[in-house]
Scaffold this active site. Structure first.
Site, PDB file in Angstrom:
ATOM      1  N   ARG A 152     -10.683   0.270  15.197  1.00 49.21           N
ATOM      2  CA  ARG A 152     -10.715   0.972  13.917  1.00 49.21           C
ATOM      3  C   ARG A 152     -11.666   0.181  13.030  1.00 49.21           C
ATOM      4  O   ARG A 152     -12.837   0.076  13.356  1.00 49.21           O
ATOM      5  CB  ARG A 152      -9.275   1.001  13.381  1.00 49.21           C
ATOM      6  CG  ARG A 152      -8.830   2.261  12.760  1.00 49.21           C
ATOM      7  CD  ARG A 152      -7.342   2.234  12.460  1.00 49.21           C
ATOM      8  NE  ARG A 152      -6.904   1.060  11.697  1.00 49.21           N
ATOM      9  CZ  ARG A 152      -5.672   0.857  11.259  1.00 49.21           C
ATOM     10  NH1 ARG A 152      -4.718   1.729  11.516  1.00 49.21           N
ATOM     11  NH2 ARG A 152      -5.357  -0.210  10.570  1.00 49.21           N
ATOM     12  N   MET A 199      10.952  24.578  -0.187  1.00 47.16           N
ATOM     13  CA  MET A 199      10.261  23.593  -1.025  1.00 47.16           C
ATOM     14  C   MET A 199      11.250  22.846  -1.920  1.00 47.16           C
ATOM     15  O   MET A 199      11.137  21.635  -2.129  1.00 47.16           O
ATOM     16  CB  MET A 199       9.193  24.279  -1.884  1.00 47.16           C
ATOM     17  CG  MET A 199       8.293  23.297  -2.615  1.00 47.16           C
ATOM     18  SD  MET A 199       7.096  24.079  -3.686  1.00 47.16           S
ATOM     19  CE  MET A 199       6.033  24.909  -2.528  1.00 47.16           C
ATOM     20  N   LYS A 235       0.840  -1.205   0.000  1.00 40.57           N
ATOM     21  CA  LYS A 235       0.000   0.000   0.000  1.00 40.57           C
ATOM     22  C   LYS A 235       0.879   1.260   0.000  1.00 40.57           C
ATOM     23  O   LYS A 235       2.082   1.178   0.292  1.00 40.57           O
ATOM     24  CB  LYS A 235      -0.909  -0.010   1.230  1.00 40.57           C
ATOM     25  CG  LYS A 235      -0.150   0.027   2.556  1.00 40.57           C
ATOM     26  CD  LYS A 235      -1.054  -0.280   3.736  1.00 40.57           C
ATOM     27  CE  LYS A 235      -0.279  -0.244   5.045  1.00 40.57           C
ATOM     28  NZ  LYS A 235      -1.091  -0.710   6.181  1.00 40.57           N
ATOM     29  N   TYR A 237      14.849  31.057   4.286  1.00 39.70           N
ATOM     30  CA  TYR A 237      13.675  31.826   4.731  1.00 39.70           C
ATOM     31  C   TYR A 237      13.722  32.092   6.222  1.00 39.70           C
ATOM     32  O   TYR A 237      14.040  31.199   7.020  1.00 39.70           O
ATOM     33  CB  TYR A 237      12.394  31.048   4.440  1.00 39.70           C
ATOM     34  CG  TYR A 237      12.008  31.012   2.985  1.00 39.70           C
ATOM     35  CD1 TYR A 237      11.639  32.179   2.319  1.00 39.70           C
ATOM     36  CD2 TYR A 237      11.982  29.810   2.299  1.00 39.70           C
ATOM     37  CE1 TYR A 237      11.262  32.136   0.977  1.00 39.70           C
ATOM     38  CE2 TYR A 237      11.605  29.757   0.962  1.00 39.70           C
ATOM     39  CZ  TYR A 237      11.245  30.926   0.309  1.00 39.70           C
ATOM     40  OH  TYR A 237      10.876  30.877  -0.999  1.00 39.70           O
TER      41      TYR A 237
END
Ligand code: PLP
Length: 371
Positions: free
Chosen positions: A133, A310, A35, A262
């Site tokens: 769950r 980023m 997954k 930054y």
């Protein structure tokens, strides 16, 4: 040199599966959980390596994942673990994946969808033994559901299963409690339906408790060579399969007091050299590593300084350096004698190795380790 690349060692995945298979013994099969794009490693190729290493089942969480894996590995039993909407049920059935069931209402819908497709669905009834769950927490309801599945001409009762909440916590008594509850429920189902597959174990449970192995173990994290207990995977005979690599795009001289990134969150405490590495949180290098990470360059750990952007990070190379533009930078994995493991990055981020590799974004190509 590539801007950013995740190198995947498929031989390691194969060996990790062989290691798990040996731990399981001959009566339990290995189901490789692929997954979330194989925990960020790339589901398709990882599934192939896992099968080569002795896995005989595959599992995914979602319908879209089932569609991709089912198409590629048509003849391998596939289980979709998660909750599904009606639209998703249609996709999962078309992919010939087996499904999880824990409510009568869902069973009826599934039966109708299978009938509409002219197929029969293989189902695994899920017991909630304490995870709180997905799953049905009532043993009587679960047994009734198993009977209803068995009696339904559109369904085939294939399994009974549960999932542990604390398998990775060696001191947890709750694990034993869940296991005991499940043993009782599984025995009752198996007594009426002897051919059902019983399964409960994830990676941690495989290493922790033989009694949890049953017919099938659903292993994810360990097949990728990540330690289920957040320690050193090599101590359990597992080899990390993923490394995250980039390169030094620029090396520049900083005078004492000059700042990087930054918000000016770091300034050079002395005259120093700073390396700029062109990847960032857009690639899954989490911003919380700002002033809180290390990167291997020329075999040495270099502190990540300033804010993770980023698309860029900066590292302090010190007042004297032999580092040059074009040198390889390793954020996860080994270089020279040293290694930065996903478990170490996870500790810095106060999370688990699973989240570190899953976070590596689609912008980063996954490539087979050369050689
Ligand atoms: C993800 C998952 C697994 C695999 O767990 P690991 O800890 O990665 O081995 C097994 N079972 C279920 C239900 C899961 O969701």
């Amino acid at each position: 040199m590539e801007r950013a690349v995740a190198r995947i060692d498929f031989d390691a995945i194969r060996a990790n599966c062989a290691r798990l298979k040996a731990e399981l013994g001959k009566d339990s099969e290995l189901c490789a959980v692929v997954k979330a794009d194989g925990y960020g490693h790339g589901a398709d190729a990882c599934a192939g390596a896992a099968l080569a290493g002795g896995a005989s089942w595959l599992a995914v969480a979602t319908a879209v994942e089932a569609e991709a894996v089912g198409r590629r590995y048509r003849h391998v039993p596939l289980l979709t673990l998660g909750a599904l909407t009606q639209e998703e049920v249609d996709i999962v059935l078309a992919a010939s994946s087996e499904l999880s069931v824990w409510h009568e209402g869902f069973r009826e819908m599934l039966s109708a969808r299978a009938s509409a497709q002219g197929s029969s669905a293989r189902v695994h009834v899920k017991y909630d033994s304490g995870m709180g769950r997905l799953g049905n927490p009532d043993p009587e309801h679960l047994l009734a559901l198993a009977r209803a599945c068995d009696a339904d001409p559109n369904l085939e009762l294939a399994g009974v299963w549960t999932h542990f909440a604390t398998a990775d916590e060696p001191e947890s008594a709750f694990f034993d409690e869940q296991l005991e509850r499940f043993e009782r429920v599984a025995a009752a189902v198996k007594q009426e339906f002897p051919s059902v597959l019983v399964h409960a174990a994830n990676s941690a449970a495989v290493f922790r408790e033989r009694r949890s192995h049953f017919d099938l173990a659903r292993c994810g994290v360990a097949i990728y060579g990540l330690d289920p207990f957040q320690g050193d995977p090599r101590e359990r005979g597992l080899a990390p399969a993923l490394s995250l690599r980039s390169y030094v795009a620029d090396v520049k001289r900083f005078a004492a007091g000059a700042s990087a990134g930054y918000g000016q969150r770091w300034s050079a405490p002395q005259d120093t050299w700073v390396g700029v590495i062109p990847l960032g949180y857009g690639d899954g290098v989490r911003r919380a590593l700002s002033n809180n990470g290390e990167v291997l360059v020329r075999g040495h750990r270099r502190p990540l300084v300033g804010t993770v952007s980023m698309d860029n990070i900066t590292v302090d190379l010190g007042p004297e350096t032999d580092v040059e533009s074009g040198d390889e930078a390793v954020l996860i994995g080994s270089q020279g004698e040293d290694e930065i493991r996903a478990e170490e990055v996870a500790r810095r981020l106060e999370t688990i190795n699973y989240e570190v590799t899953c976070a590596i974004s689609a912008r980063v190509p996954r490539r087979a380790l050369a050689g």
